[in-house]
Scaffold this motif. Structure first.
Motif, PDB file in Angstrom:
ATOM      1  N   UNK A  26      22.302   4.552   7.235  1.00 15.53           N
ATOM      2  CA  UNK A  26      22.056   4.944   8.630  1.00 15.53           C
ATOM      3  C   UNK A  26      20.861   4.174   9.191  1.00 15.53           C
ATOM      4  N   UNK A  27      19.795   4.092   8.389  1.00 22.11           N
ATOM      5  CA  UNK A  27      18.609   3.367   8.851  1.00 22.11           C
ATOM      6  C   UNK A  27      18.940   1.888   9.050  1.00 22.11           C
ATOM      7  N   UNK A  28      19.715   1.323   8.118  1.00 26.57           N
ATOM      8  CA  UNK A  28      20.090  -0.091   8.246  1.00 26.57           C
ATOM      9  C   UNK A  28      20.941  -0.321   9.494  1.00 26.57           C
ATOM     10  N   UNK A  29      21.675   0.700   9.902  1.00 31.67           N
ATOM     11  CA  UNK A  29      22.504   0.576  11.111  1.00 31.67           C
ATOM     12  C   UNK A  29      21.667   0.762  12.376  1.00 31.67           C
ATOM     13  N   UNK A  30      20.378   1.088  12.232  1.00 32.53           N
ATOM     14  CA  UNK A  30      19.504   1.242  13.395  1.00 32.53           C
ATOM     15  C   UNK A  30      19.313   2.683  13.820  1.00 32.53           C
ATOM     16  N   UNK A  31      19.879   3.624  13.061  1.00 26.78           N
ATOM     17  CA  UNK A  31      19.757   5.040  13.404  1.00 26.78           C
ATOM     18  C   UNK A  31      18.537   5.637  12.700  1.00 26.78           C
ATOM     19  N   UNK A  32      18.199   6.861  13.074  1.00 22.86           N
ATOM     20  CA  UNK A  32      17.110   7.587  12.417  1.00 22.86           C
ATOM     21  C   UNK A  32      17.725   8.683  11.553  1.00 22.86           C
ATOM     22  N   UNK A  33      17.664   8.533  10.225  1.00 23.44           N
ATOM     23  CA  UNK A  33      18.257   9.574   9.389  1.00 23.44           C
ATOM     24  C   UNK A  33      17.379  10.817   9.358  1.00 23.44           C
ATOM     25  N   UNK A  34      18.018  11.955   9.333  1.00 24.44           N
ATOM     26  CA  UNK A  34      17.329  13.247   9.203  1.00 24.44           C
ATOM     27  C   UNK A  34      18.007  13.964   8.037  1.00 24.44           C
ATOM     28  N   UNK A  35      17.286  14.038   6.930  1.00 21.18           N
ATOM     29  CA  UNK A  35      17.880  14.563   5.698  1.00 21.18           C
ATOM     30  C   UNK A  35      17.718  16.074   5.635  1.00 21.18           C
ATOM     31  N   UNK A  36      18.839  16.773   5.540  1.00 21.22           N
ATOM     32  CA  UNK A  36      18.788  18.232   5.400  1.00 21.22           C
ATOM     33  C   UNK A  36      18.719  18.599   3.929  1.00 21.22           C
ATOM     34  N   UNK A  37      18.232  19.813   3.638  1.00 18.63           N
ATOM     35  CA  UNK A  37      18.243  20.257   2.236  1.00 18.63           C
ATOM     36  C   UNK A  37      19.684  20.304   1.728  1.00 18.63           C
ATOM     37  N   UNK A  38      19.844  20.189   0.417  1.00 15.84           N
ATOM     38  CA  UNK A  38      21.186  20.194  -0.167  1.00 15.84           C
ATOM     39  C   UNK A  38      21.972  21.421   0.290  1.00 15.84           C
ATOM     40  N   UNK A  39      23.235  21.178   0.641  1.00 17.45           N
ATOM     41  CA  UNK A  39      24.082  22.280   1.106  1.00 17.45           C
ATOM     42  C   UNK A  39      24.818  22.907  -0.057  1.00 17.45           C
ATOM     43  N   UNK A  40      24.947  24.224  -0.019  1.00 23.66           N
ATOM     44  CA  UNK A  40      25.690  24.920  -1.068  1.00 23.66           C
ATOM     45  C   UNK A  40      27.113  25.166  -0.575  1.00 23.66           C
ATOM     46  N   UNK A  41      27.980  25.570  -1.490  1.00 22.16           N
ATOM     47  CA  UNK A  41      29.374  25.750  -1.128  1.00 22.16           C
ATOM     48  C   UNK A  41      29.679  27.146  -0.563  1.00 22.16           C
ATOM     49  N   UNK A  42      28.661  28.025  -0.452  1.00 23.93           N
ATOM     50  CA  UNK A  42      28.900  29.357   0.137  1.00 23.93           C
ATOM     51  C   UNK A  42      29.147  29.189   1.631  1.00 23.93           C
ATOM     52  N   UNK A  43      30.255  29.739   2.145  1.00 26.41           N
ATOM     53  CA  UNK A  43      30.660  29.453   3.528  1.00 26.41           C
ATOM     54  C   UNK A  43      29.589  29.729   4.576  1.00 26.41           C
TER      55      UNK A  43
END
Ligand code: AMP
Ligand code: MG
Length: 412
Positions: free
Chosen positions: A210-227
């Protein structure tokens, strides 16, 4: 299941430039203008000399028989010096590169062509009117277009903007991309190993893509599989990011909950599967004006689908009129078999040899992260093409910054 070209088409319907912002010149590098800018100054700003030499009246040097002429040297004009007075009748003036032309002079003779004898200068030949004179506004006149949204802003373009006195440029804002890796099996680098867990690597691959494409990445905490937890994550992402990219949980397993989470945040799902390998289970949805990509969890699939679908959309947000990668026709370095019902995008490295050749990575499985190492080609092995012998020509996406293409690759 959509063919590749229809999937490109579906995403392209949501390509659009992002909002405008004004940024300092150096922050504009690699970006695109929101609107054209025009010249604020004439270039050159005044008639000046292109050479070190003598400012002359061309007519004074012309003799009927072409014999040499000696003329007195009066005055001097140098760059950054006091403005020169007018050229005296029957005289020449010493002048230096970039210095203003004195009134009355209409040509410059370079000093290599002049014999200086004390206070006079001897000219062996006539000079055409305008010789070695840079005319005011001959490059740009006030009001001329200087740069347009078509121009990728690189060093030359930024120097040009600076020369016109622009300290700030109106560009398209970098899109903020939420990166959400999901899966109960994931652990962070450095976290204790749990049986059956694996390190989340997609976050790093995708954030850097994403950064290489010129965007600003915003990393969220790992997502769990609980709906509910997953839905809450997506909700936050949709509200705060311009584009949302998740990985994992898009297959048809009982714990593949991304589809439900996308529904729960009210997104319209536009496709769920593409006839491609790797990356068949890839989702594209839109919530309001926010595109969401549910990429597969396999690290290879995640990066290949990012490359194909997410990157062009991010480039479009930046205002890039050529958001796609360019393609290249290459010879296969070994025999391979194309899948029956999907286009394969085989990772390879380009070798220029006698003709462009794709060195296909040994292991092409979607879990074979080693295939990404050094890969600068995604070679399309067309579905149903069967066995392709070494030397067969194939079309490949060239993963380099080369100005890009207006058109989606692999059009039929
Ligand atoms: P999924 O798409 O959730 O079925 O995941 C497919 C495969 O990719 C599984 O083997 C996952 O463990 C792996 N995987 C999923 N997410 C990640 C990640 N963030 N980093 C590395 N591998 C992953
Ligand atoms: Mg999973």
């Amino acid at each position: 299941m959509l063919p590749l070209d229809e999937a490109f088409h579906a995403v392209a319907a949501h390509h659009a430039p992002g909002p405008e912002e004004r940024v300092p010149l150096l922050d504009a590098r690699g970006r695109f203008l929101a609107h054209a800018i025009v010249a604020r100054h004439d270039v050159p700003g005044f008639d000046n000399s292109a050479m070190d030499g003598y400012a002359v009246r061309a007519g004074d040097l012309a003799t009927a028989d072409g014999s040499p002429v000696s003329l007195p040297v009066e005055g001097e004009s140098r760059a950054g010096g006091p403005p020169p007075g007018p050229l005296a009748d029957g005289a020449v003036m010493r002048i230096f590169t970039g210095a203003p032309m004195p009134a009355g002079a209409d040509a410059v003779v370079m000093q290599e062509d002049v014999a200086r004898e004390g206070a006079t200068a001897r000219f062996g030949a006539a000079a055409p009117v305008g010789a070695h004179v840079r005319r005011r506004a001959e490059v740009l006149a006030i009001g001329d277009p200087v740069l347009t949204p078509e121009d990728a802003l690189g060093p030359g373009e930024l120097a040009l903007a600076a020369s016109q006195g622009y300290a700030l440029l109106p560009v398209r804002r970098r899109p903020v991309v939420a990166i959400l890796s999901t899966g109960d099996e994931l652990r962070e680098i450095g976290a204790p190993d749990r049986p059956g867990s694996l390190i989340d690597s997609n976050t790093y691959g995708l954030a850097s893509a994403a950064a290489a494409a010129g965007a600003t990445p915003w990393i969220l905490p790992l997502g769990v599989d609980a709906p509910d937890a997953l839905t809450a994550r997506f909700e936050e992402a949709v509200h705060r990011a311009d584009v949302v990219v998740s990985t994992g949980g898009v297959s048809v397993g009982d714990y593949d909950r991304v589809a439900d989470a996308l529904d729960a945040v009210g997104a319209d799902t536009l496709f769920t599967k593409v006839r491609m390998k790797p990356g068949k289970p890839v989702r594209f949805a839109v919530a309001g004006r926010t595109p969401l990509f549910g990429l597969p969890g396999n690290p290879v699939s995640a990066l290949v689908t990012f490359e194909l679908f997410v990157r062009p959309l991010l480039r479009s947000r930046l205002g890039d009129p050529r958001p796609y990668r360019t393609t290249l026709d290459v010879a296969l370095d070994r025999a391979v078999t194309a899948p029956a019902s999907r286009d394969e995008l085989a990772r390879a490295t380009l070798s220029r040899g006698p003709g462009p050749t794709a060195r296909l990575a040994d292991k092409q499985g979607s879990g074979a992260t080693t295939s990404l190492r050094g890969a600068d080609l995604l070679v399309r092995l067309p579905m149903g093409a069967g066995r392709l012998e070494a030397g067969t020509q194939a079309r490949a996406l060239h993963l380099v910054e080369d100005g890009g293409s207006r058109d989606a690759p692999f059009a039929r």
